[in-house]
Design an enzyme around this catalytic site. Structure first.
Site, short mmCIF file in Angstrom:
data_model
loop_
_atom_site.label_atom_id
_atom_site.label_comp_id
_atom_site.label_asym_id
_atom_site.label_seq_id
_atom_site.Cartn_x
_atom_site.Cartn_y
_atom_site.Cartn_z
N ASN A 38 35.35 55.19 65.25
CA ASN A 38 36.62 54.92 65.94
C ASN A 38 37.33 56.24 66.28
OD1 ASN A 38 38.58 53.27 67.03
ND2 ASN A 38 39.67 52.99 65.10
N ASP A 61 28.93 57.39 56.92
CA ASP A 61 29.60 56.10 56.79
C ASP A 61 30.03 55.94 55.33
OD1 ASP A 61 30.24 53.44 56.44
OD2 ASP A 61 28.44 52.64 57.41
N SER A 128 49.84 50.19 54.41
CA SER A 128 50.64 49.77 55.56
C SER A 128 51.80 48.89 55.12
CB SER A 128 49.74 48.98 56.51
OG SER A 128 50.50 48.28 57.45
N THR A 130 52.44 46.37 56.45
CA THR A 130 51.97 45.00 56.68
C THR A 130 51.91 44.22 55.35
OG1 THR A 130 50.32 43.73 57.90
CG2 THR A 130 49.45 45.40 56.46
N TYR A 153 42.97 41.88 58.05
CA TYR A 153 43.32 43.30 57.94
C TYR A 153 44.38 43.49 56.86
CZ TYR A 153 46.07 47.47 58.86
OH TYR A 153 46.80 48.63 58.71
N LYS A 157 44.34 45.47 52.98
CA LYS A 157 45.26 46.50 52.48
C LYS A 157 45.84 46.09 51.11
CE LYS A 157 44.83 49.59 55.62
NZ LYS A 157 44.04 50.78 55.30
N ASN A 183 55.49 52.47 61.61
CA ASN A 183 54.76 52.54 62.89
C ASN A 183 54.56 53.98 63.34
OD1 ASN A 183 55.95 49.77 62.68
ND2 ASN A 183 54.86 49.50 64.60
N ASN A 202 46.24 47.72 71.35
CA ASN A 202 47.00 46.63 70.73
C ASN A 202 48.42 47.07 70.45
OD1 ASN A 202 44.80 44.71 70.32
ND2 ASN A 202 43.99 46.28 68.94
N ARG A 235 61.25 47.90 64.91
CA ARG A 235 60.28 48.57 64.05
C ARG A 235 60.80 49.97 63.71
NH1 ARG A 235 58.78 44.19 64.06
NH2 ARG A 235 56.74 43.28 64.51
N1 UFG Z 1 54.67 45.08 71.52
C1 UFG Z 1 54.97 44.65 72.81
N2 UFG Z 1 54.01 44.77 73.75
C2 UFG Z 1 52.77 45.31 73.50
C3 UFG Z 1 52.49 45.74 72.20
C4 UFG Z 1 53.45 45.60 71.23
O1 UFG Z 1 56.06 44.18 73.07
O2 UFG Z 1 51.96 45.37 74.43
C5 UFG Z 1 55.69 44.98 70.49
C6 UFG Z 1 55.31 44.08 69.33
O3 UFG Z 1 55.65 42.76 69.58
C7 UFG Z 1 56.11 44.70 68.20
C8 UFG Z 1 56.21 46.18 68.55
O4 UFG Z 1 55.88 46.25 69.94
O5 UFG Z 1 57.38 44.19 68.18
C9 UFG Z 1 55.23 47.05 67.80
O6 UFG Z 1 53.93 46.48 67.91
P1 UFG Z 1 52.64 47.24 67.42
O7 UFG Z 1 51.46 46.36 67.69
O8 UFG Z 1 52.62 48.61 67.98
O9 UFG Z 1 52.89 47.41 65.88
P2 UFG Z 1 53.11 46.29 64.76
O10 UFG Z 1 54.45 46.59 64.17
O11 UFG Z 1 52.87 44.92 65.22
O12 UFG Z 1 51.90 46.63 63.80
C10 UFG Z 1 51.88 47.84 63.09
C11 UFG Z 1 50.43 48.32 62.91
C12 UFG Z 1 49.64 47.38 62.06
C13 UFG Z 1 50.40 47.10 60.80
C14 UFG Z 1 51.78 46.63 61.10
C15 UFG Z 1 52.61 46.44 59.88
O13 UFG Z 1 49.79 48.43 64.16
O14 UFG Z 1 48.41 47.99 61.75
O15 UFG Z 1 52.46 47.59 61.87
O16 UFG Z 1 53.75 45.71 60.16
F1 UFG Z 1 49.76 46.16 60.09
#
Ligand code: UFG
Length: 338
Positions: A38, A61, A128, A130, A153, A157, A183, A202, A235
């Protein structure tokens, strides 16, 4: 102490590569263990460009116990190991649960076996926020309850944290820190290393920068009907270099601790930022307009979560040095260069 070896699994990855740079800056000799599943091999050259030292690396690995033992036996005097190597996409983990448990828990078992076998006593683990799941309050401390995971996932953790805690109870000479990230965003100020998402991102930040660059047509904001100040999710966005520096401090903390045990630290800024606030700040600092629309909620998102990071500040003597604007500038600078 200057020059001490620190093993870094996943050291070519996003947070791993920045931590390797900060280990060099603090006078350590990091040894990268990464099979590039990755990440990219050229990240190693980029680290060398920043630090003016070619890092030692092993393309292994972490699930391969024979290979890990063969390698770690050459570093019996290492100060410790920072374990980043893991699968990390929430959505993918739902599709591929076996892969996530096998890799994330399997790798950790191998690492713990190797540390025990070769008498290396300090582990820094990449966890995390999470683990807090659907929180009762927006701000969480390390005492906030760990909730039932909503994704494989997240469960890996929680399970890894438990395994490390039991290991620390079983082995009196073994100490660990569990670092619960909020974040991470941003990139190295040099623009030479940063986040390299595979395929469609993502996470919000790379989606924003790829949209600004024209790789994605438009960003969808996942919901504006949450019970927050502007209706979008909140966040705690932390600059990856600040996060990396916390790993160095966590290792020093373990080295300095007379009594070996397992300690947990939240790593965040302590400030909540909404999705819309982040977009507007990105547009302002980088003097551009982002194509975005409001869409439906994403399943599994919590409305708001941010860190109480006072424990890390006090115990690790650490604080964030970069602003949100710095992170947004550095993310964009990185994206433009790749
Ligand atoms: N968001 C959008 N549009 C997108 C992507 C994200 O609006 O295209 C929003 C999400 O709804 C969220 C915020 O942006 O409100 C942050 O989203 P992320 O996916 O960047 O991050 P998350 O807070 O969902 O997830 C992160 C890590 C995970 C971890 C988590 C713990 O990516 O690995 O925090 O809460 F598990």
């Amino acid at each position: 102490m200057q020059g001490e070896i620190v093993l870094v699994t996943g050291g070519a990855g996003y947070i791993g590569s920045h931590t390797v740079v900060e280990l060099f800056n603090a006078g350590y000799t990091p040894v990268i263990i990464d099979d590039f599943r990755n990440s990219q091999p050229w990240v190693i050259d980029r680290i060398a460009k920043i630090t003016k030292v070619a890092p030692i690396f092993h393309a292994i690995d972490c699930q391969d116990q024979t290979a890990v033992f063969e390698m770690v036996k050459n570093y019996k005097n290492a100060l410790g190991l920072i374990h980043f190597a893991a699968d990390k996409a929430v959505g993918e983990s739902v599709q591929k649960p076996v892969q996530y448990y096998q890799n994330n828990i399997g790798s950790l078992c191998t690492v713990l076996n190797a540390l025990k076998e070769f008498g290396i006593n300090n582990l820094v683990f990449s966890s995390s926020c999470t683990v807090y799941g659907e929180t009762d309050t927006p701000v969480v401390t390390e005492q906030s309850p760990v909730k039932k995971a909503t994704s494989p996932y997240g469960d890996t953790k929680i399970t890894c944290e438990k395994l490390i805690q039991f290991n620390a109870e079983a082995l009196q000479y073994f100490g660990a820190t569990l670092l619960r990230y909020f974040n991470p965003i941003g990139a190295h100020p040099s623009g030479l290393i940063g986040e390299l998402p595979q395929g469609v991102p993502n996470n919000l930040m790379p989606y924003i920068t790829q949209t600004a660059k024209g790789i994605r047509e438009k960003l969808t904001v996942f919901g504006d009907d949450y019970n927050t100040k502007d209706g979008t999710n909140i966040r705690d966005y932390i600059h990856v270099v600040d996060l990396a520096k916390a790993h160095v401090k966590a290792l020093q903390y373990l080295d300095d601790s007379a009594e070996k045990k397992c300690s947990i630290f939240n790593l965040g800024t302590g400030k909540g930022t909404s999705v819309l606030e982040l977009i507007i700040a990105f547009e302002n600092i980088n003097q551009l307009k982002l194509n975005y629309e409001i869409g439906p909620r994403r399943i599994g998102d919590v409305a708001q979560i941010y860190a109480n990071a006072e424990k890390a500040k006090e115990a690790l003597d650490w604080a964030c040095e970069f602003t949100l604007e710095d992170a947004l500038k550095h993310s964009w600078n990185w994206e433009k260069g790749i």
